[in-house]
Write an enzyme that holds these catalytic residues in place. Structure first.
Site, mmCIF file in Angstrom:
data_model
loop_
_atom_site.group_PDB
_atom_site.id
_atom_site.type_symbol
_atom_site.label_atom_id
_atom_site.label_comp_id
_atom_site.label_asym_id
_atom_site.label_seq_id
_atom_site.Cartn_x
_atom_site.Cartn_y
_atom_site.Cartn_z
ATOM 1 N N LYS A 41 59.009 70.527 31.613
ATOM 2 C CA LYS A 41 59.245 69.985 32.938
ATOM 3 C C LYS A 41 60.692 69.545 33.119
ATOM 4 O O LYS A 41 61.161 69.417 34.233
ATOM 5 C CB LYS A 41 58.341 68.743 33.136
ATOM 6 N N GLY A 42 61.376 69.283 32.000
ATOM 7 C CA GLY A 42 62.687 68.643 32.066
ATOM 8 C C GLY A 42 63.720 69.324 32.944
ATOM 9 O O GLY A 42 64.554 68.663 33.556
ATOM 10 N N GLU A 97 67.454 75.368 30.803
ATOM 11 C CA GLU A 97 67.075 74.121 30.138
ATOM 12 C C GLU A 97 67.898 72.969 30.700
ATOM 13 O O GLU A 97 69.024 73.161 31.153
ATOM 14 C CB GLU A 97 67.377 74.215 28.629
ATOM 15 N N ASP A 98 67.347 71.776 30.624
ATOM 16 C CA ASP A 98 68.112 70.580 30.985
ATOM 17 C C ASP A 98 69.025 70.173 29.835
ATOM 18 O O ASP A 98 70.178 69.810 30.029
ATOM 19 C CB ASP A 98 67.164 69.424 31.359
ATOM 20 N N ASP A 101 69.059 70.078 22.239
ATOM 21 C CA ASP A 101 69.306 69.012 21.264
ATOM 22 C C ASP A 101 69.200 69.621 19.854
ATOM 23 O O ASP A 101 70.170 70.185 19.346
ATOM 24 C CB ASP A 101 68.262 67.911 21.511
ATOM 25 N N LYS A 129 73.821 68.928 23.418
ATOM 26 C CA LYS A 129 73.950 67.810 22.466
ATOM 27 C C LYS A 129 73.914 68.396 21.064
ATOM 28 O O LYS A 129 72.863 68.788 20.567
ATOM 29 C CB LYS A 129 72.774 66.852 22.695
ATOM 30 N N VAL A 151 69.212 60.274 26.529
ATOM 31 C CA VAL A 151 69.452 60.243 27.975
ATOM 32 C C VAL A 151 68.178 60.528 28.756
ATOM 33 O O VAL A 151 67.300 61.259 28.297
ATOM 34 C CB VAL A 151 70.554 61.251 28.390
ATOM 35 N N ASP A 157 62.988 62.743 30.565
ATOM 36 C CA ASP A 157 62.075 61.600 30.507
ATOM 37 C C ASP A 157 62.141 60.844 29.183
ATOM 38 O O ASP A 157 62.660 61.343 28.185
ATOM 39 C CB ASP A 157 60.632 62.089 30.671
ATOM 40 N N ARG A 163 62.146 60.603 35.099
ATOM 41 C CA ARG A 163 62.561 61.957 35.486
ATOM 42 C C ARG A 163 63.171 61.984 36.886
ATOM 43 O O ARG A 163 63.953 62.863 37.222
ATOM 44 C CB ARG A 163 61.354 62.912 35.471
HETATM 45 C C1 PRP Z 1 63.029 68.704 26.126
HETATM 46 C C2 PRP Z 1 64.038 69.530 26.911
HETATM 47 C C3 PRP Z 1 64.165 70.787 26.088
HETATM 48 C C4 PRP Z 1 63.949 70.284 24.671
HETATM 49 C C5 PRP Z 1 65.272 70.181 23.975
HETATM 50 O O1 PRP Z 1 61.736 69.121 26.440
HETATM 51 O O2 PRP Z 1 63.588 69.807 28.212
HETATM 52 O O3 PRP Z 1 63.161 71.723 26.411
HETATM 53 O O4 PRP Z 1 63.335 68.994 24.775
HETATM 54 O O5 PRP Z 1 65.133 69.636 22.698
HETATM 55 P P1 PRP Z 1 65.332 70.466 21.351
HETATM 56 O O6 PRP Z 1 66.616 71.230 21.478
HETATM 57 O O7 PRP Z 1 65.414 69.380 20.301
HETATM 58 O O8 PRP Z 1 64.145 71.358 21.143
HETATM 59 P P2 PRP Z 1 60.415 68.316 26.024
HETATM 60 O O9 PRP Z 1 59.810 68.965 24.815
HETATM 61 O O10 PRP Z 1 60.729 66.856 25.921
HETATM 62 O O11 PRP Z 1 59.443 68.579 27.260
HETATM 63 P P3 PRP Z 1 59.708 68.272 28.830
HETATM 64 O O12 PRP Z 1 60.795 69.224 29.271
HETATM 65 O O13 PRP Z 1 58.402 68.553 29.479
HETATM 66 O O14 PRP Z 1 60.138 66.834 28.956
#
Ligand code: PRP
Length: 177
Positions: A41-42, A97-98, A101, A129, A151, A157, A163
């Site tokens: 969802k991010g 992607e948002d 990481d 990041k 963040v 979130d 969000r």
């Molecule tokens: C977050 C974000 C990326 C991922 C990045 O998603 O939207 O998809 O984490 O992190 P990484 O590089 O360590 O894999 P999350 O799994 O929190 O789900 P969401 O988008 O629904 O919040």
């Protein structure tokens, strides 16, 4: 909001980062009818701002993958919760992607797309990041690098909250420690 330590990237700064990315995609994908995939969802807020700045023919789709649950640390195991509804075979795919990481989510998605026979696949991420990167991933289009901070906002979130903030902020440590 009282849970936010400080604003890291303001609405105005976000808008200018999104415009910069859109400009490059408008040029690079002018005749490719890309399939732009929002990773829920991010990235939903970034995605909706980005596609409205794209002036080229395109199609969009949604996927959902998650590796975090309700924690600030990736579990390392990615779950595909929702797949795209069309074939990606021979398509020029852009994964939106948002934030990248650890790179674990993206690495999983890139492997998945390659297996499905895309003509090409590139990554678009608002934030990069790198401090805790575990999987090497090539992010062709990104807005800005950020330090190793947790963040929230603009789609991102903590335990499903924050969000809807229009800016990207740093969460007070007391909220999650
Ligand atoms: C977050 C974000 C990326 C991922 C990045 O998603 O939207 O998809 O984490 O992190 P990484 O590089 O360590 O894999 P999350 O799994 O929190 O789900 P969401 O988008 O629904 O919040």
């Amino acid at each position: 909001m009282s849970d936010i330590e400080r604003v890291l990237i303001s609405e105005e700064e976000i808008s200018s980062l999104v415009s910069g990315i859109a400009q490059r995609i408008n040029t690079d994908y002018a005749d490719k009818n890309p399939l732009i995939i929002c990773i829920l969802k991010g990235s939903v807020i970034f995605f909706s701002d980005l596609v409205r700045k794209l002036t080229i023919p395109l199609e969009f789709e949604f996927m959902s993958a998650s590796s975090y649950g309700n924690s600030t640390q990736s579990s390392g195991i990615v779950k595909l919760i929702r797949d795209v509804k069309v074939s990606v075979k021979d398509r020029h795919v852009l994964i939106v992607e948002d934030i990248v990481d650890s790179g674990i989510t993206l690495s999983y998605l890139l492997d998945y797309m390659q297996c499905e026979g895309c003509a090409s696949v590139e990554v678009v991420s608002l934030l990069n990041k790198t401090a805790r990167r575990v999987k090497e991933v090539d992010i062709k289009y990104y807005g800005t690098d950020i330090d190793d901070l947790f963040v929230v906002g603009y789609g991102m979130d903590y335990a499903e909250r924050y969000r809807n903030l229009p800016y990207i902020g740093i969460l007070k440590e007391s909220v999650y420690s």
